[in-house]
Design an enzyme around this catalytic site. Structure first.
Site, PDB file in Angstrom:
ATOM      1  N   PRO A  97     -11.399  -0.955  -1.954  1.00 47.12           N
ATOM      2  CA  PRO A  97     -12.594  -1.770  -2.209  1.00 47.12           C
ATOM      3  C   PRO A  97     -13.828  -1.075  -1.675  1.00 47.12           C
ATOM      4  CG  PRO A  97     -11.450  -2.608  -0.292  1.00 47.12           C
ATOM      5  CD  PRO A  97     -10.608  -1.472  -0.827  1.00 47.12           C
TER       6      PRO A  97
ATOM      7  N   SER B  70      -6.070 -14.723   4.902  1.00 50.40           N
ATOM      8  CA  SER B  70      -5.802 -14.072   6.182  1.00 50.40           C
ATOM      9  C   SER B  70      -4.755 -14.837   6.976  1.00 50.40           C
ATOM     10  CB  SER B  70      -7.095 -13.983   6.996  1.00 50.40           C
ATOM     11  OG  SER B  70      -6.812 -13.567   8.312  1.00 50.40           O
TER      12      SER B  70
ATOM     13  N   SER C 155     -10.652 -12.534  -4.766  1.00 47.14           N
ATOM     14  CA  SER C 155     -10.930 -12.613  -3.337  1.00 47.14           C
ATOM     15  C   SER C 155     -12.343 -13.121  -3.113  1.00 47.14           C
ATOM     16  CB  SER C 155     -10.782 -11.228  -2.692  1.00 47.14           C
ATOM     17  OG  SER C 155     -10.842 -11.329  -1.290  1.00 47.14           O
ATOM     18  N   GLN C 156     -12.475 -14.018  -2.132  1.00 45.63           N
ATOM     19  CA  GLN C 156     -13.788 -14.456  -1.696  1.00 45.63           C
ATOM     20  C   GLN C 156     -14.258 -13.523  -0.579  1.00 45.63           C
ATOM     21  OE1 GLN C 156     -15.872 -18.516  -0.115  1.00 45.63           O
ATOM     22  NE2 GLN C 156     -13.963 -17.975   0.868  1.00 45.63           N
TER      23      GLN C 156
ATOM     24  N   TYR D 141       0.794  -1.229   0.000  1.00 47.84           N
ATOM     25  CA  TYR D 141       0.000   0.000   0.000  1.00 47.84           C
ATOM     26  C   TYR D 141       0.830   1.285   0.000  1.00 47.84           C
ATOM     27  CZ  TYR D 141      -3.887  -3.102   0.984  1.00 47.84           C
ATOM     28  OH  TYR D 141      -4.819  -4.101   0.898  1.00 47.84           O
TER      29      TYR D 141
ATOM     30  N   HIS E 209      -7.814   0.824   2.205  1.00 45.18           N
ATOM     31  CA  HIS E 209      -7.516  -0.570   2.516  1.00 45.18           C
ATOM     32  C   HIS E 209      -6.267  -0.787   3.372  1.00 45.18           C
ATOM     33  CE1 HIS E 209      -8.270  -4.705   2.156  1.00 45.18           C
ATOM     34  NE2 HIS E 209      -8.241  -4.875   0.855  1.00 45.18           N
TER      35      HIS E 209
END
Length: 626
Positions: free
Chosen positions: A109, A451, A546-547, A96, A335
């Site tokens: 997002p 994660s 991504s889920q 980032y 984010h």
């Protein structure tokens, strides 16, 4: 690329953020040989044989006994002994803070709420007041350390998870810098805790206190203040330039604009109020568009550009709640402060709060003793006006360039996949590989967020979905004689195994990043392994996935991370899967609508394959099948 390991279990217990974090294990440093072996395996499906053999030599030299790799590994192990999380700072900077791209579309997002049906302007303000009330309720859980503790679900369920990210929801800010940004967290005991939010309306910014004389405002008072702001914003005589547009620019450009703004004390005061606020509430004007899932997703990502609500934002703030007068509502997330699960948990709490404690059609007070909200003032030099014009032009180009397709796949959902004794996430990842292969005839480097909150200060690792087994499956689907079902199960098993490696801190991306950064810290020349073409190919994530499952009616989406790539966010439900696929129109290689159509065809083929296997099993004894 918001990250969800899986939706966590939540157990109600009071806890100290620091004590829970310290009780968690530290992120391990994988063995050097394991990482290099796995790195080579991930490269196989992406490289030509000639490229692979060249890379094999470079990796072998790097990992040789007594070589550079072992030196860097020792230093990384030393670092891990002295820090709660050896990769956190490296990762935050690389992912980032050092990224110079503009935040909208490229980084931030969004969560898109179901469309609201406001009959009158006051209805949208009433919705906003109700939402702010819920936000303050959620913040009180954070302030009193009463937020239920998260436990992992899915793979390796039951592990307690680090909660630190939640405490950055309303206390942090991404400060732009010329080379890298800074994630500012308000932890000072000297400065008073912020008790105000910023309300954006018609590109103007207003300070609205939510605690006055130690009393939290009730919903009626909140509505009264929002109504006042709406009327103040209508005044064309006092309307100021849309300064929020500057925050939509590239990070270096915005840092320069902010430097110029800071020359004036009026601007410094305004910036201070925004940077210290709890969150933003953006009261948007009607976009004039038909509010489909796709159009709402796009509007939430970029506000529609300068002519619509693109300037009614302040992208550096982690939480921006958007309430459009036309019913287009959601949340824009910066984010760097936290991952997708934190955004989902917070927004699900708010929507459930609003559903569980319906607004009582409160009316704004006609006479109020509350101090009036304050409009933030700006002094704009010709230089700032020039920056504004440039920022607006670039945002408008981004708006035109974004190609988004939100598609609900109705034929089946995760329950069908579970009945095949397969992981829904792994199954969908293999389907995405199949879709890309059908479109382009090859696999590409793929990022799936995982994660690592099982560890202290854990953030993210990457599940590399473009496996050799996935390549075997997608090729088999075009071969009439191939054992397709066998290949499918092999691909799903490989995906599942890599997922376990990622969530237990044994995948390759963080480790390679740490080795690269340690070399830089030691002021060594960049090792050959990190200059190799294969490393560049490996880190060009043409598929960024991504889920993000939800338990209420909303969905997440984001943009691609490379010019010729796709962003693919998916929300698996019992009987359907919602896909949000993004790409850029100026890339001749990509088309979101075509990708979605081919993805749907692939999912149907995979279902038929599973059905055929069931028919075969029912017609033949299991002994014959073995």
């Amino acid at each position: 690329m918001p990250v969800l390991d899986r939706e966590p279990d939540r157990k109600l217990m009071r806890f100290s953020c620091s004590s829970v974090g310290q009780a968690l294990p530290k992120l391990p440093v994988p063995a050097l040989g394991d990482t290099l072996d796995l790195y080579l395996r991930t490269l196989r499906p992406l490289l030509t044989e000639e490229q692979y053999q060249e890379t094999l030599k470079i990796v072998t030299t790097f990992g040789a006994p007594g070589g550079l790799g072992e030196l860097l590994q020792r230093r990384l192990l030393e670092r891990s002994e002295n820090r709660a999380n050896w990769v956190y700072d490296y990762w935050l900077n690389d992912m980032y803070l050092a990224n110079r791209m503009a935040l909208p579309i490229n980084s931030s997002p969004v969560m898109v709420f179901p469309p609201q049906h406001f009959r009158a302007p006051i209805d949208s303000l009433r919705f906003a007041a109700h939402l702010i009330s819920g936000m303050l309720e959620y913040k009180s859980l954070l302030d009193t350390r009463s937020l239920p503790l998260d436990y992992a679900r899915g793979q390796l369920a039951g592990t307690p998870l680090c909660m630190e990210q939640y405490y950055r929801l309303f206390t942090s800010y991404r400060l732009p810098g010329p080379q890298r940004d800074t994630l500012v967290a308000q932890q000072s005991s000297v400065m008073p805790e912020p008790e105000h939010i910023i309300v954006a309306c018609r590109n103007q910014f207003f300070v609205m206190d939510v605690v006055i004389n130690f009393r939290r405002l009730n919903e009626r008072d909140l509505l009264t203040q929002l109504d006042r702001i709406s009327k103040m914003a209508d005044s064309e005589e006092e309307r100021l330039p849309p300064i929020g547009l500057l925050t939509s620019d590239g990070r270096t450009e915005w840092a320069e604009s902010r430097r110029v703004l800071m020359k004036e004390s009026t601007n410094r005061d305004a910036l201070d109020m925004i940077e210290r606020c709890l969150c933003l509430v953006c009261l948007d004007q009607s976009s004039g568009l038909d509010l489909t899932d796709t159009s709402r997703a796009k509007l939430m990502l970029h506000g529609g550009g300068g002519a619509k609500n693109g300037g009614n934002r302040w992208y550096d703030k982690p939480m921006q709640f958007v309430i459009g007068s036309d019913g287009c509502c959601g949340v824009v997330c910066e984010h760097s402060a936290f991952e997708g699960i934190v955004l989902v948990q917070c927004t699900e709490y708010l929507l459930k709060y609003m559903r569980g404690s319906p607004s009582k059609l409160v009316r704004a007070a006609s006479v109020s003793e509350l101090p009036a909200p304050r409009r933030l003032r700006w002094k704009c030099t010709p230089e700032i006006h020039k920056h504004l014009s440039s920022s607006e032009d670039k945002l408008n180009r981004q708006v035109r360039n974004l190609d988004m397709d939100v598609h609900k796949f109705h034929e089946y959902g995760k329950e069908f996949i579970k009945k095949q004794k397969m992981s829904p996430d792994a199954y969908i990842q293999v389907a995405l590989q199949l879709a890309y292969y059908k479109c382009h005839g090859r696999l590409v480097s793929t990022y799936e967020s995982a994660s690592i909150r099982r560890f202290q200060e854990g953030r993210v690792e990457n599940i590399r979905s473009a496996t050799a087994e996935a390549l075997g499956f997608v090729r088999a689907m075009a071969d009439l004689k191939s054992k397709k079902m066998e290949r499918l199960r092999a691909a799903i098993n490989a995906q599942t195994k890599y997922t376990v490696l990622a969530i237990t801190g044994k995948a390759i991306d963080n480790h390679l990043l740490g080795l690269r950064e340690i070399a830089q810290d030691l002021k060594l020349e960049k090792p050959e392994i990190f200059k190799d073409t294969a490393f560049l190919i490996s880190n060009q994530f043409i598929l960024s996935t991504s889920q993000v499952p939800t338990t209420v009616d909303m969905f997440c989406c984001y943009g691609p991370v490379v010019p010729d790539g796709y962003g693919a966010c998916y929300n698996p439900q019992s009987d359907h899967v919602l896909f949000c696929v993004s790409s850029f129109r100026d890339s001749p290689q990509t088309c979101s609508e075509e990708f979605v159509q081919i993805l749907e065809r692939g999912l149907l083929e995979m279902r038929d394959l599973c059905h055929q296997q069931l028919i075969i099993k029912s017609n033949f004894p299991s002994s014959i099948l073995v």
